[in-house]
Design an enzyme around this catalytic site. Structure first.
Site, PDB file in Angstrom:
ATOM      1  N   THR A 135       0.991  -1.315  -0.027  1.00 33.36           N
ATOM      2  CA  THR A 135      -0.116  -0.099  -0.090  1.00 33.36           C
ATOM      3  C   THR A 135       0.835   1.345  -0.043  1.00 33.36           C
ATOM      4  O   THR A 135       1.857   1.322   0.697  1.00 33.36           O
ATOM      5  CB  THR A 135      -0.761  -0.217   1.174  1.00 33.36           C
ATOM      6  OG1 THR A 135      -1.601  -1.100   1.460  1.00 33.36           O
ATOM      7  CG2 THR A 135      -1.615   1.241   1.624  1.00 33.36           C
ATOM      8  N   ARG A 159     -13.882  -7.655  -1.128  1.00 33.88           N
ATOM      9  CA  ARG A 159     -13.338  -7.330  -0.114  1.00 33.88           C
ATOM     10  C   ARG A 159     -12.692  -5.954   0.234  1.00 33.88           C
ATOM     11  O   ARG A 159     -12.139  -5.579  -1.010  1.00 33.88           O
ATOM     12  CB  ARG A 159     -12.349  -8.453   0.398  1.00 33.88           C
ATOM     13  CG  ARG A 159     -11.464  -8.049   1.619  1.00 33.88           C
ATOM     14  CD  ARG A 159     -10.305  -7.131   1.365  1.00 33.88           C
ATOM     15  NE  ARG A 159      -9.227  -6.947   2.548  1.00 33.88           N
ATOM     16  CZ  ARG A 159      -8.246  -6.101   2.713  1.00 33.88           C
ATOM     17  NH1 ARG A 159      -7.977  -5.522   1.734  1.00 33.88           N
ATOM     18  NH2 ARG A 159      -7.640  -6.182   3.641  1.00 33.88           N
ATOM     19  N   GLY A 168     -10.502  -3.187   2.405  1.00 38.40           N
ATOM     20  CA  GLY A 168      -9.615  -2.911   3.512  1.00 38.40           C
ATOM     21  C   GLY A 168      -9.861  -1.675   4.318  1.00 38.40           C
ATOM     22  O   GLY A 168     -10.867  -1.088   4.159  1.00 38.40           O
TER      23      GLY A 168
HETATM   24  N1  GLY Z   1      -3.930  -1.997   3.994  1.00 45.00           N
HETATM   25  C1  GLY Z   1      -4.279  -2.516   2.821  1.00 45.00           C
HETATM   26  C2  GLY Z   1      -5.504  -3.436   2.927  1.00 45.00           C
HETATM   27  O1  GLY Z   1      -5.350  -4.144   3.889  1.00 45.00           O
HETATM   28  O2  GLY Z   1      -6.248  -3.352   2.132  1.00 45.00           O
END
Ligand code: GLY
Length: 271
Positions: A136, A164, A166
């Protein structure tokens, strides 16, 4: 440490990092930092953060934009968010298939009607996946007007379920900015979403805790609850304090002001 203003701080993701092509990672972060800092000449912290993150998205070096990892169906679904601490306006996009997610998040923030918008259609872009060695990405900036901005962009976690989402596009988790601080988080979204570290750092600073102590305390708290290897954070305060803490092996990070640029990957403090 205390920096002159304007200042920008960047990260390329908290993770293992040993054995990776760190020269390429660091030189890409440096160039992103240089491009972001250049924006202070004509724009605000908003442009600085968006330019720096867009460059990292386009580089293919990180798990964001063109370097995004794929989900369990082999598709790319990216998330990003940005927040302006002066106005408390925020914009995020989730499940983005192509383009620069941080620029799309900026459009959501500018429009102002909603905070988080999902991209419901679109074909996944071809990615440069195999070359991606990073994670990231994020940036925080403080300009001469005192405006603090924070942004984060990610491809998420490799092999994730379709749909999903995050921490990266969630204000208070993956990023947060107020008149006091700007914070960008990286790590395991399923941990970060339960701890809301970016919001907690603003709260700690609001009661008089120094920025560096606030970041250190929040990372230690996450380690205490969930163990190590799951989070990294960068921050800037309205005084020009810059800081980075992580509980992983490394987290490529740079800060730049008009005097210098400093980049680190493993341990060590900005100086
Ligand atoms: N920190 C990035 C994610 O878990 O999507």
């Amino acid at each position: 440490m205390l920096s002159s203003v304007p200042v920008i701080v960047l990260h390329g993701g908290a993770g293992y990092w040993e054995g990776k092509n760190l020269d390429n990672v660091t030189s890409t972060l440096r160039e992103a930092s240089r491009r972001g800092f250049e924006e202070f000449r004509r724009g605000s912290s908003i442009e600085a953060v968006v330019e720096a993150i867009s460059f990292m998205e386009d580089s293919g070096v990180f798990d964001a934009g063109k370097g995004s990892v794929r989900n369990s169906e082999g598709k790319v679904e990216m998330d990003a968010g940005i927040m302006d601490g002066k106005t408390l306006s925020a914009g995020s996009v989730v499940l983005v298939k192509a383009g620069n997610p941080i620029r799309k998040a900026l459009q959501v923030m500018k429009r102002g009607k909603h905070v988080i918008v999902a991209e419901s259609e679109g074909n996944s872009m071809p990615t440069l996946n195999s070359g991606n060695s990073g994670d990231t990405v994020g940036a925080v900036a403080l300009d001469l007007e005192g405006r603090i901005v924070a942004g984060t962009s990610t491809g998420g976690i490799a092999g994730k379920d379709p749909g999903r989402i995050g921490d990266s596009p969630i204000p208070g988790a993956g990023f947060y900015a107020t008149e006091r601080v700007g914070v960008s988080s990286t790590g395991i979204g399923e941990v970060i979403l339960k701890m809301l570290p970016a919001k907690e750092i603003d709260t700690l600073v609001s009661i008089g805790i120094l920025l560096d102590d606030a970041l250190n305390s929040v990372v230690n708290k996450v380690s205490h609850v969930f163990g190590k290897g799951n989070i990294g954070i960068i921050g800037v305060s309205k005084y020009g304090e810059v800081s980075a803490h992580f509980n992983t092996k490394g987290m490529p990070r740079c800060y730049q002001n008009k005097e210098k640029i400093q980049c680190l990957v493993f341990g060590g403090d900005f100086s």
